[in-house]
Design a protein around this motif. Structure first.
Motif, mmCIF file in Angstrom:
data_model
loop_
_atom_site.group_PDB
_atom_site.id
_atom_site.type_symbol
_atom_site.label_atom_id
_atom_site.label_comp_id
_atom_site.label_asym_id
_atom_site.label_seq_id
_atom_site.Cartn_x
_atom_site.Cartn_y
_atom_site.Cartn_z
ATOM 1 N N TRP A 62 74.885 4.190 -15.575
ATOM 2 C CA TRP A 62 74.759 4.387 -13.996
ATOM 3 C C TRP A 62 73.354 3.823 -13.830
ATOM 4 O O TRP A 62 72.306 3.933 -14.158
ATOM 5 C CB TRP A 62 74.885 5.617 -13.561
ATOM 6 C CG TRP A 62 75.877 6.426 -13.676
ATOM 7 C CD1 TRP A 62 77.145 5.733 -13.926
ATOM 8 C CD2 TRP A 62 76.301 7.842 -13.073
ATOM 9 N NE1 TRP A 62 78.216 6.871 -13.789
ATOM 10 C CE2 TRP A 62 77.763 8.038 -13.411
ATOM 11 C CE3 TRP A 62 75.674 8.866 -12.753
ATOM 12 C CZ2 TRP A 62 78.487 9.198 -13.025
ATOM 13 C CZ3 TRP A 62 76.099 10.037 -12.266
ATOM 14 C CH2 TRP A 62 77.424 10.118 -12.796
ATOM 15 N N ILE A 63 73.279 2.787 -12.643
ATOM 16 C CA ILE A 63 72.282 1.984 -12.564
ATOM 17 C C ILE A 63 71.196 2.964 -11.536
ATOM 18 O O ILE A 63 70.157 2.780 -12.030
ATOM 19 C CB ILE A 63 72.512 1.054 -11.554
ATOM 20 C CG1 ILE A 63 73.132 -0.210 -12.079
ATOM 21 C CG2 ILE A 63 71.471 0.303 -10.836
ATOM 22 C CD1 ILE A 63 73.489 -1.598 -11.567
ATOM 23 N N GLU A 64 71.770 3.899 -10.831
ATOM 24 C CA GLU A 64 70.565 4.919 -10.403
ATOM 25 C C GLU A 64 69.906 5.716 -11.379
ATOM 26 O O GLU A 64 69.102 6.404 -10.758
ATOM 27 C CB GLU A 64 71.624 5.652 -9.246
ATOM 28 C CG GLU A 64 72.467 6.685 -9.910
ATOM 29 C CD GLU A 64 73.262 7.355 -8.868
ATOM 30 O OE1 GLU A 64 74.100 8.385 -9.409
ATOM 31 O OE2 GLU A 64 73.121 7.389 -7.638
ATOM 32 N N ARG A 65 70.533 5.798 -12.667
ATOM 33 C CA ARG A 65 69.737 6.627 -13.541
ATOM 34 C C ARG A 65 68.981 5.657 -14.330
ATOM 35 O O ARG A 65 67.799 5.906 -14.773
ATOM 36 C CB ARG A 65 70.666 7.235 -14.328
ATOM 37 C CG ARG A 65 71.339 8.454 -13.701
ATOM 38 C CD ARG A 65 72.139 9.519 -14.615
ATOM 39 N NE ARG A 65 71.074 10.083 -15.415
ATOM 40 C CZ ARG A 65 71.403 10.741 -16.549
ATOM 41 N NH1 ARG A 65 72.699 10.980 -17.026
ATOM 42 N NH2 ARG A 65 70.425 11.492 -17.396
ATOM 43 N N ILE A 66 69.470 4.611 -14.801
ATOM 44 C CA ILE A 66 68.753 3.886 -15.919
ATOM 45 C C ILE A 66 67.629 3.066 -14.949
ATOM 46 O O ILE A 66 66.465 2.479 -15.511
ATOM 47 C CB ILE A 66 69.745 2.757 -16.702
ATOM 48 C CG1 ILE A 66 68.908 2.070 -17.875
ATOM 49 C CG2 ILE A 66 70.115 1.663 -15.594
ATOM 50 C CD1 ILE A 66 69.799 1.371 -18.606
ATOM 51 N N CYS A 67 67.611 2.769 -13.797
ATOM 52 C CA CYS A 67 66.938 2.056 -12.816
ATOM 53 C C CYS A 67 66.153 2.807 -11.868
ATOM 54 O O CYS A 67 65.401 2.603 -11.028
ATOM 55 C CB CYS A 67 67.566 0.918 -12.157
ATOM 56 S SG CYS A 67 68.224 -0.486 -13.158
ATOM 57 N N ALA A 68 66.018 4.376 -12.074
ATOM 58 C CA ALA A 68 65.450 5.159 -11.281
ATOM 59 C C ALA A 68 63.874 4.881 -11.928
ATOM 60 O O ALA A 68 63.362 4.690 -12.853
ATOM 61 C CB ALA A 68 65.678 6.783 -11.619
ATOM 62 N N ILE B 77 71.602 -1.703 -2.797
ATOM 63 C CA ILE B 77 70.448 -1.937 -1.728
ATOM 64 C C ILE B 77 70.402 -0.673 -0.990
ATOM 65 O O ILE B 77 69.342 -0.071 -0.736
ATOM 66 C CB ILE B 77 70.875 -2.967 -0.786
ATOM 67 C CG1 ILE B 77 70.863 -4.524 -1.466
ATOM 68 C CG2 ILE B 77 70.018 -3.011 0.269
ATOM 69 C CD1 ILE B 77 71.358 -5.337 -0.558
ATOM 70 N N GLU B 78 71.588 0.240 -0.744
ATOM 71 C CA GLU B 78 71.436 1.346 -0.081
ATOM 72 C C GLU B 78 70.855 2.495 -0.491
ATOM 73 O O GLU B 78 70.565 3.353 -0.224
ATOM 74 C CB GLU B 78 72.813 1.637 0.735
ATOM 75 C CG GLU B 78 73.199 0.641 1.741
ATOM 76 C CD GLU B 78 74.897 1.030 2.170
ATOM 77 O OE1 GLU B 78 75.586 1.806 1.371
ATOM 78 O OE2 GLU B 78 75.053 0.687 3.204
ATOM 79 N N ASN B 79 71.046 2.528 -1.953
ATOM 80 C CA ASN B 79 70.661 3.574 -2.974
ATOM 81 C C ASN B 79 69.326 3.771 -3.061
ATOM 82 O O ASN B 79 68.444 3.026 -3.723
ATOM 83 C CB ASN B 79 71.220 3.593 -4.386
ATOM 84 C CG ASN B 79 71.420 4.739 -5.092
ATOM 85 O OD1 ASN B 79 70.354 5.732 -4.756
ATOM 86 N ND2 ASN B 79 72.312 4.987 -5.895
ATOM 87 N N GLU B 80 68.593 4.781 -2.437
ATOM 88 C CA GLU B 80 67.035 5.025 -2.494
ATOM 89 C C GLU B 80 66.734 5.741 -3.675
ATOM 90 O O GLU B 80 65.535 5.669 -3.888
ATOM 91 C CB GLU B 80 66.693 6.040 -1.346
ATOM 92 C CG GLU B 80 67.130 5.457 0.096
ATOM 93 C CD GLU B 80 66.630 6.525 1.294
ATOM 94 O OE1 GLU B 80 66.206 7.623 0.778
ATOM 95 O OE2 GLU B 80 66.900 6.283 2.330
ATOM 96 N N GLY B 81 67.641 6.095 -4.667
ATOM 97 C CA GLY B 81 67.357 6.418 -5.789
ATOM 98 C C GLY B 81 66.778 5.454 -6.998
ATOM 99 O O GLY B 81 66.339 5.626 -8.050
ATOM 100 N N ILE B 82 67.270 4.086 -6.516
ATOM 101 C CA ILE B 82 67.073 2.977 -7.476
ATOM 102 C C ILE B 82 65.735 2.673 -7.172
ATOM 103 O O ILE B 82 65.269 2.311 -5.926
ATOM 104 C CB ILE B 82 68.201 1.991 -6.924
ATOM 105 C CG1 ILE B 82 69.498 2.510 -7.648
ATOM 106 C CG2 ILE B 82 67.699 0.706 -7.846
ATOM 107 C CD1 ILE B 82 70.585 1.503 -7.247
ATOM 108 N N ALA B 83 64.816 2.286 -8.212
ATOM 109 C CA ALA B 83 63.532 1.541 -8.010
ATOM 110 C C ALA B 83 63.555 0.375 -7.142
ATOM 111 O O ALA B 83 64.581 -0.520 -6.983
ATOM 112 C CB ALA B 83 63.099 1.133 -9.330
#
Length: 403
Positions: free
Chosen positions: A225-231, A282-288
């Motif tokens: 998941w990008i939101e986890r690996i790129c947090a 773009i919308e996911n605030e959990g991504i760096a």
């Protein structure tokens, strides 16, 4: 430039002597072995320092980079022994030079691309190699694509021919959870072997029975998941992975820069960077933020600035005669897009709104994402092609926020 040539000639001599093929003299076998031992003992250790000096000499110097580009085949051939130092030189060379690359040179460069591995400590090297590919396709400022290199990279990436360029990350949306995901092609490795080389990714790994990448031989596919690996993270290993993913996204965007239609289509279809994937990241605030910034650049290149170029003679008049705007409108904010009563041939209404302050940009952007219906065709009065105008404004806002 003369000093650069002297350093380069010295460097080539050292490299050739270390390999036992000195260009200075034709030596018998015994003398060749002796010179090779002497070079390995006394001269070869100098190569990293020479590379560092060269990298500093050509930094932000267009003229010196053009001199170095004449020796690019030599550097690419020697990148295997000194990946970090030579890759830095090639990054600096291509981002400041308009020179292109030949197919044989690209093949030599791609031979060094490999699956990421913490055990082999190759993340920094692989990130630099992907960075070289980005600057092969564009200049430093992202405003000037290099079409010949773009075509060459696209032909290699999207052909049926086996190439290490296909080891770069690929992206999808997970069907079950509607979550953006990233794949790392394994190049014949099993999933267990990949995780043994990258243990810090083990807790984040996901598995699926479907296999979007035909090159993977496992019955299950490995993805993240990008939101986890790129947090956002303080872990240097994860930061290195995030940087690698950012450079890969930057390469895909650079490949499509300048409305390169074929690459735009194939990056969306084959690499998996669809509109839904990009907008969700773009919308996911959990991504760096640095990752979301790269997705912002992708949004512009893949979905906004994609129209075919038109002849100036076929485009409407866009000249604005500000002196004809009376003082009644002196305090009107341009972002309000008021209908100003000016002769149509004097003012083209779709240009209204492009001169705004930052507060207006942010306000518009918030409204656009939270209440998109406010910008429907019916909400913009007196405009024949509302979608084109909205697209133009969105492109401007994305460019402004990226800066």
């Amino acid at each position: 430039a003369d000093q650069i040539v002297v350093i380069l000639n010295t460097e080539k001599t050292v490299a050739e002597m270390s390999e036992g093929r000195s260009a200075l003299v034709e030596s018998p076998k015994q003398s060749t072995l002796l010179s090779q031992k002497l070079a390995a003992k006394h001269l070869a250790p100098l190569l990293p320092q020479i590379y560092v000096i060269l990298e500093r000499v050509i930094a932000n110097n267009h003229e010196n980079c053009n001199v170095i580009s004449a020796y690019k085949e030599f550097f690419i051939r020697n990148i295997y022994d000194h990946k970090k130092e030579v890759a830095q030189i090639l990054v600096e060379t291509f981002q400041n030079s308009s020179k292109t690359i030949y197919p044989a040179e690209l093949d030599m460069l791609l031979e060094n691309i490999d699956t990421i591995s913490l055990a082999d400590d190759n993340l920094e090297e692989q990130t630099l190699l992907v960075k070289i590919l980005s600057y092969l396709c564009r200049n430093r400022d992202r405003n000037c694509p290099k079409l010949k290199s773009q075509i060459l990279c696209a032909n290699t990436l999207f052909s049926d021919k086996e190439s290490n360029i296909k080891l770069l990350p690929q992206f999808r949306i997970e069907p079950n959870n509607e979550t953006p995901i990233v794949f790392f092609p394994l190049k014949g490795l099993s999933i267990n072997e990949f995780l043994e080389r990258n243990p810090y990714l083990g807790d984040m790994a996901k598995f699926s029975k479907y296999n979007p990448d035909n090159r993977l031989s496992d019955t299950q596919s490995l993805y993240f998941w990008i939101e986890r690996i790129c947090a956002p993270s303080d872990d240097p290993d994860l930061q290195a992975v995030i940087e690698y993913i950012c450079r890969s996204l930057d390469f895909y965007a650079s490949l499509c820069l300048g409305r390169f239609k074929r690459a735009i289509k194939q990056v969306g279809n084959d690499i998996g960077l669809s509109f839904r994937h990009v907008i969700m990241c773009i919308e996911n605030e959990g991504i760096a933020l640095k990752v979301r910034r790269q997705y912002l650049f992708l949004m512009i290149v893949l979905f906004i600035d994609i129209d075919y170029f038109e002849l100036s003679s076929q485009r409407p008049n866009r000249c604005v005669f500000w002196r004809e705007l009376t003082s009644d409108f002196a305090n009107t904010r341009m972002c309000q897009w008021k209908n100003i009563n000016v002769a149509p041939q004097r003012y083209h209404e779709e240009n209204l709104g492009l001169i705004v302050d930052l507060d207006s940009i942010v306000g518009f952007f918030e409204t656009l994402w939270t209440n998109p219906s406010a910008f429907s065709t019916d909400a913009i009065q007196g405009v024949q092609d509302a979608k084109m105008i909205l697209k133009s404004r969105l492109k401007f806002l994305l460019m402004a926020l990226r800066v």
